[in-house]
Scaffold this active site. Structure first.
Site, PDB file in Angstrom:
ATOM      1  N   CYS A   7      51.359 -19.590  -8.303  1.00 26.24           N
ATOM      2  CA  CYS A   7      51.746 -18.782  -9.466  1.00 26.24           C
ATOM      3  C   CYS A   7      53.256 -18.891  -9.650  1.00 26.24           C
ATOM      4  CB  CYS A   7      51.283 -17.324  -9.326  1.00 26.24           C
ATOM      5  SG  CYS A   7      52.003 -16.427  -7.936  1.00 26.24           S
ATOM      6  N   ARG A  13      50.102 -12.776  -7.733  1.00 20.02           N
ATOM      7  CA  ARG A  13      48.759 -13.339  -7.926  1.00 20.02           C
ATOM      8  C   ARG A  13      48.333 -14.303  -6.821  1.00 20.02           C
ATOM      9  NH1 ARG A  13      50.164 -15.339 -13.861  1.00 20.02           N
ATOM     10  NH2 ARG A  13      52.139 -15.532 -12.726  1.00 20.02           N
ATOM     11  N   ASP A 123      49.935 -12.229 -15.791  1.00 18.55           N
ATOM     12  CA  ASP A 123      51.018 -11.932 -14.853  1.00 18.55           C
ATOM     13  C   ASP A 123      51.161 -10.408 -14.762  1.00 18.55           C
ATOM     14  OD1 ASP A 123      53.391 -11.526 -13.540  1.00 18.55           O
ATOM     15  OD2 ASP A 123      54.488 -13.085 -14.638  1.00 18.55           O
TER      16      ASP A 123
HETATM   17  P1  4NP Z   1      53.454 -13.797  -9.625  1.00 16.74           P
HETATM   18  O1  4NP Z   1      54.229 -12.627 -10.407  1.00 16.74           O
HETATM   19  O2  4NP Z   1      53.810 -15.074 -10.350  1.00 16.74           O
HETATM   20  O3  4NP Z   1      52.021 -13.428  -9.795  1.00 16.74           O
HETATM   21  O4  4NP Z   1      53.955 -13.759  -8.201  1.00 16.74           O
HETATM   22  C1  4NP Z   1      55.601 -12.666 -10.646  1.00 16.74           C
HETATM   23  C2  4NP Z   1      56.479 -12.312  -9.658  1.00 16.74           C
HETATM   24  C3  4NP Z   1      57.837 -12.312  -9.888  1.00 16.74           C
HETATM   25  C4  4NP Z   1      58.308 -12.683 -11.150  1.00 16.74           C
HETATM   26  C5  4NP Z   1      57.424 -13.057 -12.131  1.00 16.74           C
HETATM   27  C6  4NP Z   1      56.065 -13.046 -11.882  1.00 16.74           C
HETATM   28  N1  4NP Z   1      59.696 -12.678 -11.395  1.00 16.74           N
HETATM   29  O5  4NP Z   1      60.093 -12.954 -12.555  1.00 16.74           O
HETATM   30  O6  4NP Z   1      60.501 -12.419 -10.481  1.00 16.74           O
END
Ligand code: 4NP
Length: 153
Positions: A7, A13, A123
């Site tokens: 991800c 995720r 997300d």
């Molecule tokens: P992930 O969620 O891709 O599901 O781990 C996110 C975690 C952090 C960020 C964006 C999405 N971020 O912009 O820091």
């Protein structure tokens, strides 16, 4: 079989996807190695988001040992299947390779449960707790398909 879940941040995720698939593999006595990674470098070395840790714990899955890392070129050789959580991750993963054999390893995870729909796991980072339950359910169903496919191999 080695599976990589990917991800954007590798804290919400994909750690959940890794935990869910590891548990299902153990429950089914299947030997699958699972890891997860980010397309970004935002959370290298970080523990999973506390909301993902809590959601996993609700379902008796412990993801506290996971730490964020970024996908690297070598992962295309190391892993048999690479699952992207969303369309943006999918495109970013594919931008790392021109090799047909490597490209063929990359799939959108929700195409397992919703074939050809190219759906994204939303997300949940900027949302509330509800988002994490939705993510959990989507990933739980997709991981069931992975397990079924492996059992039928
Ligand atoms: P992930 O969620 O891709 O599901 O781990 C996110 C975690 C952090 C960020 C964006 C999405 N971020 O912009 O820091």
């Amino acid at each position: 079989m080695k599976v990589l879940m990917v991800c954007l941040g590798n804290i919400c995720r994909s750690p959940l996807a890794q935990g869910i698939l590891e548990k299902k593999a153990a429950d089914n006595k299947l030997s699958i190695e699972v890891d997860s990674a980010a397309t970004s470098n935002y959370h290298i070395g970080d523990q999973a988001d506390s909301r993902s840790i809590s959601k996993a714990a609700e379902y008796e899955i412990d993801i506290t040992n996971q730490r964020g890392r970024q996908i690297e070129k070598n992962d295309f050789q190391e892993f048999d299947r690479i699952f992207a959580m969303d369309v943006s991750n999918y495109n970013n993963i594919l931008s790392l390779t021109n090799e047909k054999e490597e490209i063929n390893k990359v799939e959108l995870i929700l195409n397992l449960t919703y074939p050809n729909d190219n759906m994204s796991v939303p997300d949940p980072y900027y949302g509330g707790e509800d988002g994490f339950e939705n993510v959990y359910r989507l990933l739980d169903a997709a991981c069931d398909v992975i397990i079924d496919q492996l059992k039928n191999e």
